[in-house]
Design a protein around this motif. Sequence first.
Motif, PDB file in Angstrom:
ATOM      1  N   LEU A  26       0.829  -1.192   0.000  1.00 44.46           N
ATOM      2  CA  LEU A  26       0.000   0.000   0.000  1.00 44.46           C
ATOM      3  C   LEU A  26       0.875   1.258   0.000  1.00 44.46           C
ATOM      4  N   LYS A  27       1.984   1.202   0.711  1.00 45.70           N
ATOM      5  CA  LYS A  27       2.902   2.347   0.771  1.00 45.70           C
ATOM      6  C   LYS A  27       3.443   2.678  -0.620  1.00 45.70           C
ATOM      7  N   PHE A  28       3.843   1.645  -1.379  1.00 51.55           N
ATOM      8  CA  PHE A  28       4.370   1.849  -2.725  1.00 51.55           C
ATOM      9  C   PHE A  28       3.305   2.445  -3.634  1.00 51.55           C
ATOM     10  N   ALA A  29       2.085   1.913  -3.552  1.00 45.11           N
ATOM     11  CA  ALA A  29       0.991   2.411  -4.395  1.00 45.11           C
ATOM     12  C   ALA A  29       0.668   3.864  -4.050  1.00 45.11           C
ATOM     13  N   ARG A  30       0.709   4.214  -2.784  1.00 48.54           N
ATOM     14  CA  ARG A  30       0.443   5.595  -2.386  1.00 48.54           C
ATOM     15  C   ARG A  30       1.532   6.532  -2.902  1.00 48.54           C
ATOM     16  N   ASN A  31       2.771   6.067  -2.882  1.00 46.77           N
ATOM     17  CA  ASN A  31       3.862   6.882  -3.435  1.00 46.77           C
ATOM     18  C   ASN A  31       3.653   7.131  -4.921  1.00 46.77           C
ATOM     19  N   ARG A  32       3.269   6.099  -5.647  1.00 43.72           N
ATOM     20  CA  ARG A  32       3.010   6.253  -7.080  1.00 43.72           C
ATOM     21  C   ARG A  32       1.859   7.221  -7.322  1.00 43.72           C
ATOM     22  N   GLN A  33       0.824   7.141  -6.482  1.00 44.09           N
ATOM     23  CA  GLN A  33      -0.310   8.040  -6.618  1.00 44.09           C
ATOM     24  C   GLN A  33       0.120   9.481  -6.349  1.00 44.09           C
ATOM     25  N   SER A  34       0.983   9.669  -5.367  1.00 42.60           N
ATOM     26  CA  SER A  34       1.481  11.017  -5.062  1.00 42.60           C
ATOM     27  C   SER A  34       2.274  11.569  -6.231  1.00 42.60           C
ATOM     28  N   GLU A  35       3.087  10.721  -6.863  1.00 38.40           N
ATOM     29  CA  GLU A  35       3.849  11.150  -8.035  1.00 38.40           C
ATOM     30  C   GLU A  35       2.910  11.560  -9.163  1.00 38.40           C
ATOM     31  N   ALA A  36       1.852  10.776  -9.370  1.00 37.93           N
ATOM     32  CA  ALA A  36       0.885  11.091 -10.428  1.00 37.93           C
ATOM     33  C   ALA A  36       0.170  12.410 -10.134  1.00 37.93           C
ATOM     34  N   ARG A  37      -0.185  12.615  -8.888  1.00 36.77           N
ATOM     35  CA  ARG A  37      -0.850  13.871  -8.527  1.00 36.77           C
ATOM     36  C   ARG A  37       0.071  15.067  -8.736  1.00 36.77           C
ATOM     37  N   ALA A  38       1.363  14.887  -8.438  1.00 37.69           N
ATOM     38  CA  ALA A  38       2.324  15.979  -8.657  1.00 37.69           C
ATOM     39  C   ALA A  38       2.436  16.300 -10.145  1.00 37.69           C
ATOM     40  N   LEU A  39       2.432  15.274 -10.990  1.00 38.81           N
ATOM     41  CA  LEU A  39       2.473  15.497 -12.434  1.00 38.81           C
ATOM     42  C   LEU A  39       1.231  16.244 -12.905  1.00 38.81           C
ATOM     43  N   ILE A  40       0.084  15.847 -12.388  1.00 44.94           N
ATOM     44  CA  ILE A  40      -1.168  16.496 -12.767  1.00 44.94           C
ATOM     45  C   ILE A  40      -1.144  17.955 -12.338  1.00 44.94           C
ATOM     46  N   ALA A  41      -0.620  18.216 -11.145  1.00 43.52           N
ATOM     47  CA  ALA A  41      -0.532  19.597 -10.653  1.00 43.52           C
ATOM     48  C   ALA A  41       0.354  20.448 -11.548  1.00 43.52           C
ATOM     49  N   ASP A  42       1.358  19.803 -12.182  1.00 42.74           N
ATOM     50  CA  ASP A  42       2.245  20.508 -13.109  1.00 42.74           C
ATOM     51  C   ASP A  42       1.672  20.588 -14.521  1.00 42.74           C
ATOM     52  N   GLY A  43       0.477  20.013 -14.704  1.00 44.45           N
ATOM     53  CA  GLY A  43      -0.168  20.059 -16.010  1.00 44.45           C
ATOM     54  C   GLY A  43       0.295  18.978 -16.965  1.00 44.45           C
ATOM     55  N   VAL A  44       0.828  17.880 -16.426  1.00 44.65           N
ATOM     56  CA  VAL A  44       1.339  16.780 -17.244  1.00 44.65           C
ATOM     57  C   VAL A  44       0.430  15.570 -17.063  1.00 44.65           C
ATOM     58  N   ASP A  45       0.081  14.921 -18.168  1.00 42.62           N
ATOM     59  CA  ASP A  45      -0.716  13.695 -18.117  1.00 42.62           C
ATOM     60  C   ASP A  45       0.203  12.548 -17.686  1.00 42.62           C
ATOM     61  N   PRO A  46      -0.093  11.866 -16.565  1.00 40.45           N
ATOM     62  CA  PRO A  46       0.772  10.791 -16.084  1.00 40.45           C
ATOM     63  C   PRO A  46       0.957   9.648 -17.084  1.00 40.45           C
ATOM     64  N   ASP A  47      -0.094   9.325 -17.839  1.00 39.42           N
ATOM     65  CA  ASP A  47       0.012   8.251 -18.826  1.00 39.42           C
ATOM     66  C   ASP A  47       0.979   8.638 -19.950  1.00 39.42           C
ATOM     67  N   GLU A  48       0.890   9.859 -20.422  1.00 35.95           N
ATOM     68  CA  GLU A  48       1.791  10.327 -21.480  1.00 35.95           C
ATOM     69  C   GLU A  48       3.229  10.398 -20.970  1.00 35.95           C
ATOM     70  N   PHE A  49       3.406  10.826 -19.728  1.00 32.45           N
ATOM     71  CA  PHE A  49       4.732  10.903 -19.125  1.00 32.45           C
ATOM     72  C   PHE A  49       5.374   9.511 -19.075  1.00 32.45           C
ATOM     73  N   LYS A  50       4.583   8.524 -18.686  1.00 30.45           N
ATOM     74  CA  LYS A  50       5.071   7.139 -18.613  1.00 30.45           C
ATOM     75  C   LYS A  50       5.456   6.631 -20.008  1.00 30.45           C
ATOM     76  N   LYS A  54       9.227   5.382 -21.290  1.00 27.69           N
ATOM     77  CA  LYS A  54       9.478   4.095 -21.945  1.00 27.69           C
ATOM     78  C   LYS A  54      10.131   4.291 -23.309  1.00 27.69           C
ATOM     79  N   ALA A  55       9.688   5.290 -24.051  1.00 24.90           N
ATOM     80  CA  ALA A  55      10.268   5.563 -25.368  1.00 24.90           C
ATOM     81  C   ALA A  55      11.731   5.968 -25.235  1.00 24.90           C
ATOM     82  N   ALA A  56      12.060   6.751 -24.209  1.00 24.39           N
ATOM     83  CA  ALA A  56      13.449   7.156 -23.987  1.00 24.39           C
ATOM     84  C   ALA A  56      14.319   5.956 -23.637  1.00 24.39           C
ATOM     85  N   GLU A  57      13.814   5.049 -22.828  1.00 26.51           N
ATOM     86  CA  GLU A  57      14.558   3.834 -22.482  1.00 26.51           C
ATOM     87  C   GLU A  57      14.778   2.966 -23.720  1.00 26.51           C
ATOM     88  N   GLN A  58      13.750   2.853 -24.559  1.00 25.35           N
ATOM     89  CA  GLN A  58      13.867   2.065 -25.785  1.00 25.35           C
ATOM     90  C   GLN A  58      14.914   2.664 -26.704  1.00 25.35           C
TER      91      GLN A  58
END
Length: 83
Positions: A26-50, A54-58
């Motif tokens: 649950l702690k890990f999932a909450r951390n991920r949710q917090s990261e997603a909320r921070a991205l949203i607050a910055d005006g970034v779509d979390p799905d697009e960011f992810k 992945k494209a950069a790693e590829q």
Amino acid sequence: MKSSPSLVHLYLCSATTFWVHPDVSLKFARNRQSEARALIADGVDPDEFKKQEKAAEQEKSDTFKIVAENWLKLKKASSPKAP
């Protein structure tokens, strides 16, 4: 039919799942949710960011593959042929 519980964050009309309960703490999932909320607050779509991460790693792995293939060709060309 009962589905396993998952933590879901709704963003506009898309749903991002932060893994299924038994697989992740649950702690890990909450951390991920917090990261997603921070991205949203910055005006970034979390799905697009992810997707961009992945494209950069590829791209990095493709670059290494190309360098390795070129090195192998060079090595084969410079090695003496056996009679």
